[in-house]
Structure formats: structure tokens, C-alpha cells
Design a protein around this motif. Structure first.
Motif, PDB file in Angstrom:
ATOM      1  N   ASN A  69       9.529  11.287   4.663  1.00 21.41           N
ATOM      2  CA  ASN A  69       9.371  11.077   6.089  1.00 21.41           C
ATOM      3  C   ASN A  69       8.182  11.903   6.588  1.00 21.41           C
ATOM      4  O   ASN A  69       8.295  13.108   6.758  1.00 21.41           O
ATOM      5  CB  ASN A  69      10.654  11.470   6.821  1.00 21.41           C
ATOM      6  N   LYS A  70       7.057  11.247   6.773  1.00 20.75           N
ATOM      7  CA  LYS A  70       5.864  11.952   7.259  1.00 20.75           C
ATOM      8  C   LYS A  70       5.533  11.455   8.651  1.00 20.75           C
ATOM      9  O   LYS A  70       5.532  10.249   8.894  1.00 20.75           O
ATOM     10  CB  LYS A  70       4.679  11.685   6.330  1.00 20.75           C
ATOM     11  N   ILE A 118       2.085   6.589   6.091  1.00 18.77           N
ATOM     12  CA  ILE A 118       3.498   6.640   6.506  1.00 18.77           C
ATOM     13  C   ILE A 118       3.595   6.961   8.001  1.00 18.77           C
ATOM     14  O   ILE A 118       4.410   6.376   8.724  1.00 18.77           O
ATOM     15  CB  ILE A 118       4.293   7.680   5.676  1.00 18.77           C
ATOM     16  N   GLY A 119       2.730   7.870   8.453  1.00 17.85           N
ATOM     17  CA  GLY A 119       2.732   8.241   9.873  1.00 17.85           C
ATOM     18  C   GLY A 119       2.452   7.045  10.771  1.00 17.85           C
ATOM     19  O   GLY A 119       3.160   6.827  11.769  1.00 17.85           O
ATOM     20  N   PHE A 132       7.023  -2.332   5.551  1.00 22.76           N
ATOM     21  CA  PHE A 132       7.536  -2.118   4.198  1.00 22.76           C
ATOM     22  C   PHE A 132       6.539  -1.294   3.403  1.00 22.76           C
ATOM     23  O   PHE A 132       5.347  -1.582   3.399  1.00 22.76           O
ATOM     24  CB  PHE A 132       7.786  -3.459   3.495  1.00 22.76           C
ATOM     25  N   PHE A 133       7.046  -0.253   2.760  1.00 25.21           N
ATOM     26  CA  PHE A 133       6.204   0.638   1.974  1.00 25.21           C
ATOM     27  C   PHE A 133       6.484   0.418   0.496  1.00 25.21           C
ATOM     28  O   PHE A 133       7.635   0.344   0.073  1.00 25.21           O
ATOM     29  CB  PHE A 133       6.526   2.097   2.338  1.00 25.21           C
ATOM     30  N   LEU A 164       3.885  -5.411   8.655  1.00 20.00           N
ATOM     31  CA  LEU A 164       2.918  -4.487   8.054  1.00 20.00           C
ATOM     32  C   LEU A 164       3.418  -4.073   6.685  1.00 20.00           C
ATOM     33  O   LEU A 164       4.559  -3.624   6.546  1.00 20.00           O
ATOM     34  CB  LEU A 164       2.767  -3.251   8.959  1.00 20.00           C
ATOM     35  N   LEU A 165       2.562  -4.229   5.678  1.00 12.91           N
ATOM     36  CA  LEU A 165       2.932  -3.808   4.327  1.00 12.91           C
ATOM     37  C   LEU A 165       2.000  -2.685   3.890  1.00 12.91           C
ATOM     38  O   LEU A 165       0.775  -2.810   3.996  1.00 12.91           O
ATOM     39  CB  LEU A 165       2.830  -4.993   3.369  1.00 12.91           C
ATOM     40  N   ILE A 166       2.594  -1.579   3.461  1.00 15.74           N
ATOM     41  CA  ILE A 166       1.789  -0.445   3.008  1.00 15.74           C
ATOM     42  C   ILE A 166       1.807  -0.427   1.486  1.00 15.74           C
ATOM     43  O   ILE A 166       2.881  -0.402   0.875  1.00 15.74           O
ATOM     44  CB  ILE A 166       2.359   0.883   3.559  1.00 15.74           C
TER      45      ILE A 166
END
Ligand code: ADP
Ligand code: MG
Length: 246
Positions: A69-70, A118-119, A132-133, A164-166
Motif C-alpha cells: 500500500n503506497k 501504486i499511488g 488492476f495491478f 486502468l491496468l498497471i
């Protein structure tokens, strides 16, 4: 059945579960505040809506599968000076997601690429987007497994349900021809349809050189960088820095 239970049951039957769960407290609060009937009816519906929003954010946070969790407010822009708070702040109206643009964070290890990704993802979820990460390695595995089961298209469509896909740590990976093809299918499906955030320690210019002979990799990179904002991050590794000052 006492009237209170009857009323909460009716709320529940209409799926106003948040009101049903908290009705006693809400009534007490209203009595204490001596508000009008109209204000009370507003208070109930506002409570339901707020709780639903919060629950949705919590659900989407779990669904995003962030490895840590950033948060952006924990990011120190005095340490990382190759990107400014303003540059990141400008992304947070999320027009980049609405316009299906990509963000690419490029730089050596430890300069904050994953933290920023992530932020930004966290903030997007708070604004109501589905995120989604995944690491590039994990994505390749996900696609490979789906392909083996003959479900590549279905899997890609499921992934594309996110706004949004990371994709973390995209780089030169020893990929089989099939994996390359799967990746191309994925990137092509995202192209001008969904936003990606890519983190990579390879310069895209070199990437194209690297894949020069490859007739699948070039179109992948081409689609990734078209309509994208590139951020080149530099400086020392934050991890090493933290170590040496300890
Ligand atoms: P990269 O993805 O570029 O390799 P990370 O984002 O994983 O780097 O950063 C490495 C560690 O250092 C993480 O724990 C991250 O939270 C922290 N970090 C990096 N840069 C900063 C910064 N500018 N402010 C606060 N923490 C940072
Ligand atoms: Mg990283």
C-alpha cells in the motif's frame, strides 16, 4: 415483531442495508440534533450513498491487488527531484484514463516508479475507477495459462473490465514466441480502449533497438508509447539511500 425490527427488515428488503444496520444510531443522532423531517430523510439517504461509495472503494482496492500500500502523500519529492509534485498532481484529474492514454515511468531500480504507479492507482480508485495491478512477469503467466486453456480472449476481456491496468517492471523478458503473441494480443486490446501505467528500467528508445529484428515486439512498444506520457526518473536508489543513512 417490534416496529423497529419491522422497519429495518423493510430497509433490508430494499437493499438499503447500510441504513438498516445503523438505523438506531441515525435516529438518535437526529433526535439529538432536532432536525426537520426533510433533513432526516436526507440524512438517511446520504448515509446510504456515502457508505456505498466507501464500500465500493474498499472492494476496488482489494480487487486492484496492489503488492504494497503506497500512497502519494508518502512520496518525498524533495528526494526524487526528477519528477515534480505538480507533474503528478496534473494526472489526478484522470483525464489520462478518460482519454485512454498511458503513463510510462522509466528509470533505474529504487527511484520510486512502483511507488508512484501504486499511488496514482490508489487515487484513481478513490475517484471511482477500477484498477488492476500486475507485474509483467505475472501478466505473462496469467496470459499463458489462459492461452493453454483456450481462454485467452476471455481472460483479456476480464482484464479490460478495469479502467486502468498497471504493469510493473516491463522489460526485456525471456519470452517464448507464444508469450510474445499473447502479450501483443493484450496490448492491442488495450490500445485506445484502456489506460496502462507501465514501469520499466529500460529506455523505450533502446527497447525498439533491442527488439529490432522482432516483428511482434516492435508493434507492442509502438502501441504502448503512442498516446502516452513518459516520465524519466533518475537519481539514487531510495532503498540504498535509506540503508546508508541508517
Ligand atoms: P522502483 O519501482 O523504481 O524500483 P520503488 O517505487 O519500489 O522503486 O521504491 C523503492 C522503495 O523506496 C519503496 O519502498 C518506496 O516506497 C520507497 N521510495 C522510493 N522513492 C521514494 C520517495 N521519493 N519518497 C518516499 N519513498 C520512496
Ligand atoms: Mg519497482
Amino acid at each position: 415483531m417490534p416496529i423497529f425490527e419491522q422497519v429495518t427488515k423493510k430497509y433490508r428488503s430494499l437493499r438499503f442495508n447500510n441504513i438498516a444496520n445503523t438505523l438506531g444510531e441515525l435516529i438518535k443522532k437526529a433526535e439529538g440534533a432536532e432536525i426537520s423531517y426533510l433533513q432526516f430523510s436526507e440524512m438517511l439517504v446520504d448515509y446510504e450513498l456515502e457508505q456505498r461509495d466507501q464500500n465500493r472503494v474498499q472492494f476496488n482496492l482489494r480487487r486492484a491487488k496492489f503488492p504494497q500500500n503506497k500512497r502519494l502523500d508518502e512520496f518525498d519529492f524533495k528526494v526524487q527531484t526528477t519528477i515534480t509534485k505538480k507533474q503528478i498532481g496534473q494526472l489526478l484529474d484522470f483525464t489520462f484514463i478518460d482519454n485512454r492514454e498511458n503513463l510510462v515511468f522509466i528509470g533505474p531500480p529504487g527511484v520510486g516508479k512502483t511507488h508512484l504507479a501504486i499511488g496514482v492507482g490508489n487515487k484513481a480508485i478513490e475517484s471511482g475507477y477500477k484498477v488492476f495491478f500486475t507485474s509483467a512477469l505475472e501478466l505473462i503467466e496469467i496470459l499463458e495459462l489462459a492461452e493453454l486453456k483456450g481462454e485467452l480472449k476471455t481472460k483479456i476481456n476480464t482484464l479490460l473490465k478495469h479502467d486502468l491496468l498497471i504493469i510493473d517492471e516491463l522489460g526485456y523478458l525471456p519470452m517464448t514466441k507464444q508469450s510474445m503473441y499473447n502479450m501483443f494480443q493484450f496490448v492491442n486490446a488495450c490500445y485506445e480502449y484502456r489506460s496502462l501505467i507501465i514501469t520499466t528500467n529500460k529506455d523505450f528508445a533502446n527497447w525498439a533497438d533491442f527488439f529490432h529484428e522482432d516483428n511482434v515486439a516492435v508493434p507492442i512498444v509502438d502501441r504502448l508509447i503512442h498516446h502516452s506520457k513518459l516520465f524519466l526518473l533518475g537519481g539514487d536508489s531510495y532503498r540504498l539511500r535509506a540503508k546508508s543513512s541508517a
